[in-house]
Scaffold this motif. Structure first.
Motif, PDB file in Angstrom:
ATOM      1  N   LEU A 156      36.711  46.921  49.132  1.00  0.00           N
ATOM      2  CA  LEU A 156      36.644  46.384  47.773  1.00  0.00           C
ATOM      3  C   LEU A 156      36.642  47.513  46.753  1.00  0.00           C
ATOM      4  CD1 LEU A 156      33.993  43.553  48.153  1.00  0.00           C
ATOM      5  CD2 LEU A 156      36.472  43.369  48.212  1.00  0.00           C
ATOM      6  N   LEU A 157      35.950  48.587  47.071  1.00  0.00           N
ATOM      7  CA  LEU A 157      35.848  49.704  46.149  1.00  0.00           C
ATOM      8  C   LEU A 157      37.162  50.460  46.008  1.00  0.00           C
ATOM      9  CD1 LEU A 157      32.322  51.029  47.158  1.00  0.00           C
ATOM     10  CD2 LEU A 157      32.937  49.629  45.175  1.00  0.00           C
ATOM     11  N   THR A 158      38.035  50.341  47.008  1.00  0.00           N
ATOM     12  CA  THR A 158      39.329  51.021  46.937  1.00  0.00           C
ATOM     13  C   THR A 158      40.415  50.124  46.368  1.00  0.00           C
ATOM     14  OG1 THR A 158      39.899  50.436  49.214  1.00  0.00           O
ATOM     15  CG2 THR A 158      38.785  52.538  48.873  1.00  0.00           C
ATOM     16  N   GLY A 159      40.053  48.896  46.000  1.00  0.00           N
ATOM     17  CA  GLY A 159      41.002  48.027  45.333  1.00  0.00           C
ATOM     18  C   GLY A 159      41.699  47.004  46.200  1.00  0.00           C
ATOM     19  N   GLU A 160      41.334  46.930  47.469  1.00  0.00           N
ATOM     20  CA  GLU A 160      41.947  45.912  48.329  1.00  0.00           C
ATOM     21  C   GLU A 160      41.458  44.523  47.924  1.00  0.00           C
ATOM     22  OE1 GLU A 160      42.053  46.378  52.541  1.00  0.00           O
ATOM     23  OE2 GLU A 160      42.069  48.563  52.391  1.00  0.00           O
ATOM     24  N   SER A 161      42.294  43.544  48.154  1.00  0.00           N
ATOM     25  CA  SER A 161      41.893  42.167  47.854  1.00  0.00           C
ATOM     26  C   SER A 161      40.761  41.748  48.775  1.00  0.00           C
ATOM     27  CB  SER A 161      43.065  41.216  48.046  1.00  0.00           C
ATOM     28  OG  SER A 161      44.042  41.434  47.067  1.00  0.00           O
ATOM     29  N   PRO A 162      39.806  41.013  48.241  1.00  0.00           N
ATOM     30  CA  PRO A 162      38.676  40.577  49.060  1.00  0.00           C
ATOM     31  C   PRO A 162      39.066  39.469  50.026  1.00  0.00           C
ATOM     32  CG  PRO A 162      38.505  39.664  46.861  1.00  0.00           C
ATOM     33  CD  PRO A 162      39.681  40.593  46.850  1.00  0.00           C
TER      34      PRO A 162
END
Length: 73
Positions: A47-53
């Motif tokens: 989540l912190l790297t921008g991947e979709s949850p």
């Protein structure tokens, strides 16, 4: 009695909105949300790297106040 209504079908906009909300949380609250995500066996670093949850992580992030107050407190 208060209830939580969770959409069965989420969109990319839902995920982006949840991630924006997560980024805007105070550090302590964000840490609690990310800890809750980890308890779902999801990787909070994603989540912190921008991947979709994932759907479960999206629920935790988008409803963090309800989730923290009723589930992990």
């Amino acid at each position: 009695m208060r209830t939580l209504s969770i959409a069965q079908n989420t969109t990319g906009d839902d995920a982006r909105s949840a991630m924006t909300r997560l980024a805007g949380l105070p550090a302590e609250r964000r840490a609690r949300v990310l800890s809750s995500v980890a308890q779902l066996n999801a990787d909070p670093d994603k989540l912190l790297t921008g991947e979709s949850p994932s759907p479960g992580a999206l629920i935790v992030v988008s409803h963090e106040r309800w989730f923290i107050e009723r589930v992990i407190s």
